[in-house]
Every structure is written in structure tokens, then in C-alpha cells.
Design a protein around this motif. Structure first.
Motif, PDB file in Angstrom:
ATOM      1  N   HIS A  32       0.747  -1.068  -0.083  1.00  0.00           N
ATOM      2  CA  HIS A  32      -0.056  -0.004   0.277  1.00  0.00           C
ATOM      3  C   HIS A  32       0.794   1.442  -0.024  1.00  0.00           C
ATOM      4  O   HIS A  32       2.371   1.603   0.804  1.00  0.00           O
ATOM      5  N   TYR A  33       0.443   2.549  -1.074  1.00  0.00           N
ATOM      6  CA  TYR A  33       1.550   3.161  -0.331  1.00  0.00           C
ATOM      7  C   TYR A  33       0.177   4.586  -0.066  1.00  0.00           C
ATOM      8  O   TYR A  33      -0.301   4.944  -0.347  1.00  0.00           O
ATOM      9  N   ARG A  34       0.471   5.255   0.955  1.00  0.00           N
ATOM     10  CA  ARG A  34      -0.466   5.628   2.242  1.00  0.00           C
ATOM     11  C   ARG A  34      -1.915   5.116   1.952  1.00  0.00           C
ATOM     12  O   ARG A  34      -2.653   5.857   2.177  1.00  0.00           O
ATOM     13  N   GLY A  35      -2.175   3.961   1.848  1.00  0.00           N
ATOM     14  CA  GLY A  35      -3.071   3.622   2.160  1.00  0.00           C
ATOM     15  C   GLY A  35      -4.008   3.254   1.296  1.00  0.00           C
ATOM     16  O   GLY A  35      -4.795   1.869   0.985  1.00  0.00           O
ATOM     17  N   TYR A  36      -2.843   3.241   0.265  1.00  0.00           N
ATOM     18  CA  TYR A  36      -3.883   2.734  -0.753  1.00  0.00           C
ATOM     19  C   TYR A  36      -3.734   1.641  -1.750  1.00  0.00           C
ATOM     20  O   TYR A  36      -2.254   1.556  -1.939  1.00  0.00           O
ATOM     21  N   GLY A  37      -3.972   0.619  -2.050  1.00  0.00           N
ATOM     22  CA  GLY A  37      -4.007  -0.820  -2.394  1.00  0.00           C
ATOM     23  C   GLY A  37      -3.135  -0.378  -4.098  1.00  0.00           C
ATOM     24  O   GLY A  37      -3.191   0.548  -4.639  1.00  0.00           O
ATOM     25  N   ILE A  38      -2.014  -0.990  -4.475  1.00  0.00           N
ATOM     26  CA  ILE A  38      -0.914  -0.900  -5.651  1.00  0.00           C
ATOM     27  C   ILE A  38      -1.585  -1.377  -6.958  1.00  0.00           C
ATOM     28  O   ILE A  38      -1.657  -0.544  -7.612  1.00  0.00           O
TER      29      ILE A  38
END
Ligand code: SDX
Length: 392
Positions: A32-38
Motif C-alpha cells: 500500500h502507498y499511503r493506504g492505497y492498494g498498489i
């Protein structure tokens, strides 16, 4: 016990850290980047949105994105003196060595102190390097190919600008292929950050001495160059080419990879954190099929790669050691299809990882982290008296 991890105070002084940027779960293959799924970011976002997200913590509004893009594109002029450094390199110089030197040279134009005096000063340094680094990447490639240099254009998107600087020939209009733009955009997103990997930890620890942003990035480029790290994407293609030249006999290379007396490793396989699968490799493998089909390219090494993966996933040596394809295993096949020279693959990794390095360096400085100082367990000699040379 209750799932709360309390960090030993000494933890922070060793170069390890707390971070709010990227979350990895190696067992479940989660990134995850800052809580968003890749997976969602690779599918729905553009690279520049992900750059903003990683560095500033939130996806930008349209207005914020437009300003960010404007500020970056108007920073793409690189001092002509940098060209003199580029000219000093022989064509045989490895692009990662050239990129590292040119990035360090930029430090001369951006003294250490200005980076962090204020958020405004830090922002200025960040858009400066985001604007200039793609120019250095393109110049590095053009130098390697013996081609005249191109300049950035303020009328193109971030990825489009990279491509036109890399591929536009003198006196020609460069026609952007949307398939190529989308493929590169996705690859850059997938490489953008990866928690405390070797090169990112290097950037953080270099920056913890209050070295400037640009020169800290140059230390990250050096670490990324290693074949066990970012240099693996070039090594994968060289390995697949060797298998192809050898008649496509993957079994022979698998045996070498398992032979303890042979230093050969299956490049693009294994990972310190991912012990089931690298979520990025799954996305890139699918993209490789799509991009080559869309571009009408038949590349035999893609089939060799798939054959190698299938064999390894069924081989007890690899299964016992939880060795799966990582981000580097299929990425080079796409770079190749985009017309990027093999020696430039790790430079492309650096272009993708740039926002992650910047975000991690910025977090470390804003958190006012102490200088990184890893400790050791001493296993050497105990105290002993000096013996003059004539008596040794
Ligand atoms: C990247 O950290 C990150 O997040 C990195 C990265 C990022 O985004 O920043 O994900 C990018 O660097 C990906 C990795 C790219 N490197 C390669 O593909 C090079 C080949 N792989 C390796 O050398 C290795 O797998 C590493 C470096 C990736 C991980 O090494 P580890 O975790 O230190 O594992 P190890 O060397 O301790 O190996 C454990 C065992 C050993 O066998 P035994 O001694 O237990 O018998 O697995 C074997 C190794 O010999 N092994 C391999 C192998 N990788 C590990 N055997 C054959 N081929 C391989 N690729």
C-alpha cells in the motif's frame, strides 16, 4: 500481546524508523502507498498523482495536481555546465554511474541548507529535482546511444515528456504512442516506493546527517545499482538472453541456481520481505503480455521467462526457500518492448523510485530524526599489546 508494537527508544537511532508512507505484508503479498492498494493505483492513477501522494500523503485535487505539474515542468532546465560533466564521460560509462554523478553535480546548484529551512524551501527543492531528474535520465540514455540531447517540454505530461526527451530524433516530431505512455506510467508507479529497501534506507541514512536532498538521492542511486537490488532488472534480461542463446534449456540454469558451489542466482527471483509473491510482479507479468500484444511484438524471451517461472514454482528448492518472481523479473521485457536499451533498465528503476526516496527523505527530516548510527556485535580480538615490526 495486544497487537500494539512498542518501539525500543534505541530503535530510532539505528537507522531503522517509523514511517507512514508505504505498508508491506510479505506473507500476504500486500503493498500500500499511503493506504492505497498498489493494484488500484496501478490501474486507476497516473504516476504524477502517485508522486504527490507518496510525498505529501494525500491524492492531489485537480488544482493541486495542475500546480504541481506546472511547477515541475518549469524546473526542467538543467544548467549547461552539467553537460560538460556529461561530455567528460566515455560512451562506455554505465548509465547508473553517469546518473549518479550528474545528480551529485546538481547539489552544487542546490546547497544543503536551503532544503529544509521551511516547507516552502523544501517544496522548491522537491519540484526542482522532480523536474531535472527526468532530463538527466534522458541525457544519460542519449549519451549512451551517441545521440544529440533533447530538452524538456512544458506542454507535455510528466511521462510523455520523459519519452520525448529519450526518443525524439533531431528535426522530427515525436509521436507519442498511448500504449507506450500507459506502460511506462504503470511501471513507474509500481517502482515508486517500497518501504525500507536497501537504496531507500541509504537515502534516509545519508540524509540523516543533514546532507542535502540531491546528494542523498545520489547515494540511493549507488545502492540501487547493485545486481542484488535494482541492477537485477538488467541481469534478468542478460540471463534470459543467455538461456535463449544456449538453446532455451532452462533446466541447466535452474541447476546452476541450486548449486551451492555456483555463485549464479536466478535473477528476478526471491525477496527479503515477500515470501509468497511480489504483488508488483503479478501486475507487471500481465502488463507484459498486454503491451507486447498491443505493440505487435513477439519476444521469445517472454516465453522463456514464463517457462522459467513455471519450473521454479514447481521446484522443491525454490518452493522450500519461498523464492518467487520479484518486481525485476518481467519489468525488463516491457522496457525492451518500449525500445529502452538494457543498460538503461536500472536507470528507469531509479526514475520510478525517485518519489519514494524523496518522500522518505522528507519524512525523516520533518520528523527531525537523529543521525542514523547502526550498532554492531563486536566479534574481533580482545585488547593486546603492540609488537614492533622487527619482532613480528
Ligand atoms: C529488489 O527490499 C526490497 O524491497 C527490494 C526491491 C524494491 O522494490 O526496492 O523489491 C527491489 O531489489 C528486488 C530483488 C532483486 N534482486 C534479485 O532478483 C537478485 C536475485 N535474488 C537474490 O539474490 C535474493 O533473493 C535477494 C537479494 C532478493 C534476497 O536475498 P535474501 O533475502 O538475503 O535471501 P538469501 O540470500 O538469504 O537467500 C535465502 C536462500 C539461500 O539459500 P540457502 O543458503 O538457504 O540454501 O535462498 C537462496 C539463497 O541461496 N536464494 C536463491 C535466490 N535468492 C535466494 N537461490 C537462487 N536464486 C535466487 N534468486
Amino acid at each position: 500481546t495486544d497487537g500494539v508494537i512498542t518501539l525500543d527508544p534505541g530503535f530510532k537511532n539505528t537507522g531503522s524508523c517509523e514511517s507512514a508512507i508505504t505498508f508491506l505484508d510479505g506473507e500476504k503479498g500486500i503493498l500500500h502507498y499511503r493506504g492505497y492498494g498498489i493494484e488500484e493505483l496501478a490501474e486507476k492513477a497516473h504516476f504524477l498523482e502517485v508522486v504527490y501522494l507518496l510525498i505529501f500523503g494525500e491524492l492531489p485535487t485537480e488544482k493541486e495536481l495542475d500546480k504541481f505539474h506546472y511547477d515541475i515542468q518549469h524546473q526542467s532546465i538543467v544548467d549547461e555546465d552539467v553537460k560538460k560533466i556529461l561530455d567528460a564521460f566515455p560512451k562506455s560509462a554505465h548509465p547508473m554511474g553517469v546518473l549518479c554523478s550528474l545528480t551529485s553535480a546538481l547539489t552544487a546548484f542546490n546547497p544543503t541548507s536551503v532544503d529544509v529551512r521551511s516547507e516552502e524551501a523544501m517544496y522548491k527543492s522537491i519540484v526542482k529535482i522532480l523536474g531535472k531528474f527526468p532530463v538527466l535520465v534522458a541525457w544519460t540514455m542519449r549519451k549512451k546511444m551517441g545521440l544529440p540531447l533533447n530538452y524538456g517540454s512544458t506542454s507535455l505530461g510528466y511521462v510523455e515528456n520523459v519519452l520525448q526527451m529519450m526518443f525524439r530524433q533531431p528535426n522530427e516530431e515525436y509521436t507519442l504512442n498511448p500504449i507506450v505512455v500507459e506502460a511506462l506510467d504503470k511501471l513507474l508507479i509500481l517502482h515508486a516506493d517500497h518501504e525500507q529497501n536497501c537504496s531507500t534506507s541509504t537515502v534516509r541514512i545519508a540524509g540523516s546527517s543533514h546532507a542535502g536532498l540531491f546528494v542523498s538521492l545520489a547515494s540511493g542511486i549507488s545502492a540501487l545499482w547493485g545486481p542484488l537490488h535494482g541492477g537485477a532488472n538488467q541481469a534478468v534480461i542478460e540471463m534470459l538472453e543467455a538461456i535463449k542463446a544456449d538453446g532455451g534449456d532452462t533446466k541447466k540454469f535452474m541447476a546452476k541456481a541450486k548449486d551451492k558451489n555456483d555463485p549464479f542466482r536466478l535473477m528476478g527471483f526471491g525477496h527479503r520481505v515477500y515470501k509468497n509473491f511480489d504483488p508488483r510482479a503479478k501486475i507487471i507479468k500481465k502488463a507484459a503480455d498486454e503491451v507486447l500484444a498491443d505493440l505487435g511484438i513477439e519476444d521469445p524471451i517472454l516465453e522463456i521467462a514464463k517457462g522459467l517461472e513455471k519450473e521454479a514454482l514447481e521446484d522443491p528448492y525454490f518452493v522450500e526457500r519461498k523464492l518467487y518472481p520479484n518486481v525485476d523479473f518481467y519489468s525488463g521485457i516491457i522496457y525492451r518492448a518500449l525500445g529502452i536499451p538494457t543498460e538503461m533498465f536500472t536507470v528507469m528503476f531509479a526514475l520510478g523510485r525517485l518519489p519514494g526516496w524523496i518522500a522518505q527523505w522528507r519524512e525523516m527530516r520533518l520528523n527531525k530524526e537523529p543521525i542514523g548510527r547502526p550498532r554492531q556485535i563486536y566479534i574481533g580480538e580482545t585488547l593486546r599489546p603492540f609488537i614492533p615490526v622487527e619482532k613480528r
